[in-house]
Scaffold this active site. Sequence first.
Site, PDB file in Angstrom:
ATOM      1  N   GLU A  62     -10.481   5.041   9.637  1.00 10.81           N
ATOM      2  CA  GLU A  62     -10.654   4.530   8.333  1.00 10.81           C
ATOM      3  C   GLU A  62     -11.184   3.353   8.089  1.00 10.81           C
ATOM      4  O   GLU A  62     -10.851   2.328   7.465  1.00 10.81           O
ATOM      5  CB  GLU A  62      -9.437   4.815   7.400  1.00 10.81           C
ATOM      6  N   TRP A 107     -13.997  12.820   3.084  1.00 10.97           N
ATOM      7  CA  TRP A 107     -12.618  12.646   3.944  1.00 10.97           C
ATOM      8  C   TRP A 107     -12.117  13.852   4.648  1.00 10.97           C
ATOM      9  O   TRP A 107     -11.173  13.624   5.326  1.00 10.97           O
ATOM     10  CB  TRP A 107     -11.516  12.309   2.719  1.00 10.97           C
ATOM     11  N   ARG A 157     -11.379  17.827  10.016  1.00 11.61           N
ATOM     12  CA  ARG A 157     -10.469  16.996  10.454  1.00 11.61           C
ATOM     13  C   ARG A 157      -9.245  17.170  11.144  1.00 11.61           C
ATOM     14  O   ARG A 157      -8.700  16.160  11.616  1.00 11.61           O
ATOM     15  CB  ARG A 157     -10.176  16.205   8.919  1.00 11.61           C
ATOM     16  N   LYS A 176      -3.702   0.504  14.190  1.00  7.48           N
ATOM     17  CA  LYS A 176      -4.272   1.127  13.608  1.00  7.48           C
ATOM     18  C   LYS A 176      -5.925   0.840  13.924  1.00  7.48           C
ATOM     19  O   LYS A 176      -6.243  -0.607  13.439  1.00  7.48           O
ATOM     20  CB  LYS A 176      -4.125   1.214  12.142  1.00  7.48           C
ATOM     21  N   GLU A 215       3.824   9.232  -1.039  1.00 10.96           N
ATOM     22  CA  GLU A 215       2.482   9.127  -1.562  1.00 10.96           C
ATOM     23  C   GLU A 215       1.851  10.411  -1.884  1.00 10.96           C
ATOM     24  O   GLU A 215       1.305  10.493  -3.010  1.00 10.96           O
ATOM     25  CB  GLU A 215       1.477   8.602  -0.237  1.00 10.96           C
ATOM     26  N   GLU A 228       1.051  -1.395  -0.091  1.00 13.30           N
ATOM     27  CA  GLU A 228       0.147  -0.034   0.093  1.00 13.30           C
ATOM     28  C   GLU A 228       0.772   1.271   0.095  1.00 13.30           C
ATOM     29  O   GLU A 228       1.750   1.395   0.915  1.00 13.30           O
ATOM     30  CB  GLU A 228      -1.147  -0.019   1.227  1.00 13.30           C
ATOM     31  N   ARG A 229       0.622   2.225  -1.018  1.00 20.32           N
ATOM     32  CA  ARG A 229       1.444   3.373  -1.308  1.00 20.32           C
ATOM     33  C   ARG A 229       2.631   3.189  -1.592  1.00 20.32           C
ATOM     34  O   ARG A 229       3.718   3.683  -1.087  1.00 20.32           O
ATOM     35  CB  ARG A 229       1.487   4.164   0.121  1.00 20.32           C
ATOM     36  N   ASP A 281      -2.708  14.535   6.526  1.00 20.48           N
ATOM     37  CA  ASP A 281      -2.151  13.292   6.281  1.00 20.48           C
ATOM     38  C   ASP A 281      -0.916  13.375   5.188  1.00 20.48           C
ATOM     39  O   ASP A 281      -1.030  13.231   4.132  1.00 20.48           O
ATOM     40  CB  ASP A 281      -3.177  12.277   5.345  1.00 20.48           C
TER      41      ASP A 281
END
Length: 693
Positions: A299, A554, A349, A295, A406, A172-173, A378
């Site tokens: 999400e 988001w 956020r 985590k 990313e 991922e990423r 992020d």
Amino acid sequence: MTNTSQGDLDYRAWLQESPLPDGVPEAARRMAVFGPAGHPVLECAAAEWARAVRAASGGSPALLAGDAGDPGVAPSVPCVAMGVLSALPSGLREAAQEALAGAHSDEAYAVLPVDGGGVALVSRAPAGVLYGAFHLIRRLRLGQPLGEPCVSSPRNDLRMLDHWDNADGTIERGYAGRSLFYRAGQIDFDEGRVRDYARLLASIGVNAIAINNVNVHEIETRFLTEAYLPHVARLASAFRPYGIRVFLSVNFASPVDLGDLPTADPLDPCVEAWWRAAADRIYRHIPDFGGFLVKADSEFRPGPFTYGRDHADGANMLARALAPHGGVVIWRAFVYNCLMDWRDRRADRARAAYDHFMPLDGRFMDNVLLQIKNGPMDFQVREPVSPLFGGLSATNVMLEFQITQEYTGQQRHVCYLAPMWKQVLDFDTHARGPGSTVAEVVSGRLYGRPRGGMAGVANVGDDVNWTGHSLAQANLYAFGRLAWDPSLDPAEIAREWARLTFGDDPYVVRAVEGILMASWPAYEAYTAPLGVGWMVNPGHHDGPNPEGYEYSKWGTYHYADWQGVGVDRTMATGTGYTGQYHEPVRSLYEHLETCPDELLLFFHHVPYTHVLHSGKTVIQHIYDAHFDGVEAVVWMVEAWRRLEGRIDPVRFERVMARLEDQVQRAIEWRDVINTYFYRKCGIPDERGRHVYP
């Protein structure tokens, strides 16, 4: 099998092994080792030093016996004597004790000159000897005096890489190929390749690694079971000689998902017993296991919120399971509502992590660390520092950087991140008055916390050059160097990396350093302006899309309209986010008159005609920055092109192809962003350059 080519100079990264024209100093031709026989880390330190000397001179150093083998007698001829403090000969031991007296970490090392031209490398622990050996190797390759006295102690006890690798081999990423650790749902790795990776990490002081994605899927959930633990243990064995402890990212709902319990409630005694048994099982296979990375409630990941519990309840339950074994829980603070309503201008956020975790300060056990991203959003190209740094005073914290690119070019663009990281580390929170830097917070020193550290999301895959873009190796190198010593200068790190990687040609070193140091400002210039962030294509986050996330769930908004742009996060009229900082930072960001230009649109919604401290209007800055950013990349291409013939052709062409592609991508960014804002406001570029209508 992984993409391995021992003859490819990119594969060797900064541990190049070409012969040195001047050979090696006399002392390097002999070595003595003092310490417990058969200790894998100490043996590794000696082997790495011998390998470096052999590569530099063509001959291995002689291992002294006789007097050097007697712990009561120091070597009688010039040599490199390395060892742990408790095993050193008297005389040398006293000098080493004095040198290391002020070092807080057992991983600290000291280099001492010895009468007759010898050099002593000493530490309280074998890992310190290993780090010192790589320090001597750096000196050898850079032509520096081996015996120059120094004491080096890591500022952060935990210096960790987080791999977002999945069991199916994807990352991922990830932008550098496939996983080094997994294939087709199995832990399946090339032991030689992983050992070479461990060498690279140890050489920059990394001492911990989480081997799987924080988004834990079905197969990785099973890593806690007997079916997978022997294979995890085999991977841990590859890292162990290099002083690197393995961590697992775990699924908080594992007791349920593995079919053992109907609940994962952290206050249920059966759940606690389940995790205690899991920890006992892991440590039977991996006695030096580091712990869990978690985590949770983020999400759509499961967590204690499901059961009406909080993060302290969840983290402490896991911490109690690990505590008898010396393990730790690293609990990510990346928690926010990812089902936000874009219509609600008061929702923010950026506030989320602080609002979630500040009420819990002081409730976490001492073997829990909260891992906090450098900014409140992020990993954007420009964010303010998270106010949790300096906010939390009774909780262990870690700083999380993203080495993988990313949001900073996905390793298609060169973007050297050390200058950004350095700004974060040097940021003064004023939590306990001036000097309360983030570096002091995360080390644990500011509040006298027992644990602290830095983590970086890894940018590594099985590409032959490890990082996809050859120059992205500099980010991995810089992370390790800054995690060990946050006071280092990013330009000096870039210069050091360039010399170790490409050799001593001053023309090459200056050019590579120049490209690296220009790259982050250039990337910021041609992408999202003035701290606004998020103008990327949703999902994969590659390429420009000014409204890709503007009406999403988001919480990633910039509120651009025909009059202005930016998010009002002030206490006076906005979301109140500025109030999460200590004074004078709070007032600095609260007021337009003092808010730094580079963060203006993060904190304020302003007209396009608002005049920055630079004297430019917001809209003119946007136009200028995007044209300037492209010009900077064109300069990088030409600077690299002039290195042809000075760098081996394989590495030259590899980087050249990436840079030429970067020019086209930068042009696309420039044109999309400039046109977007021109269409919004109708104000032309005062310099008359072409902006597409």
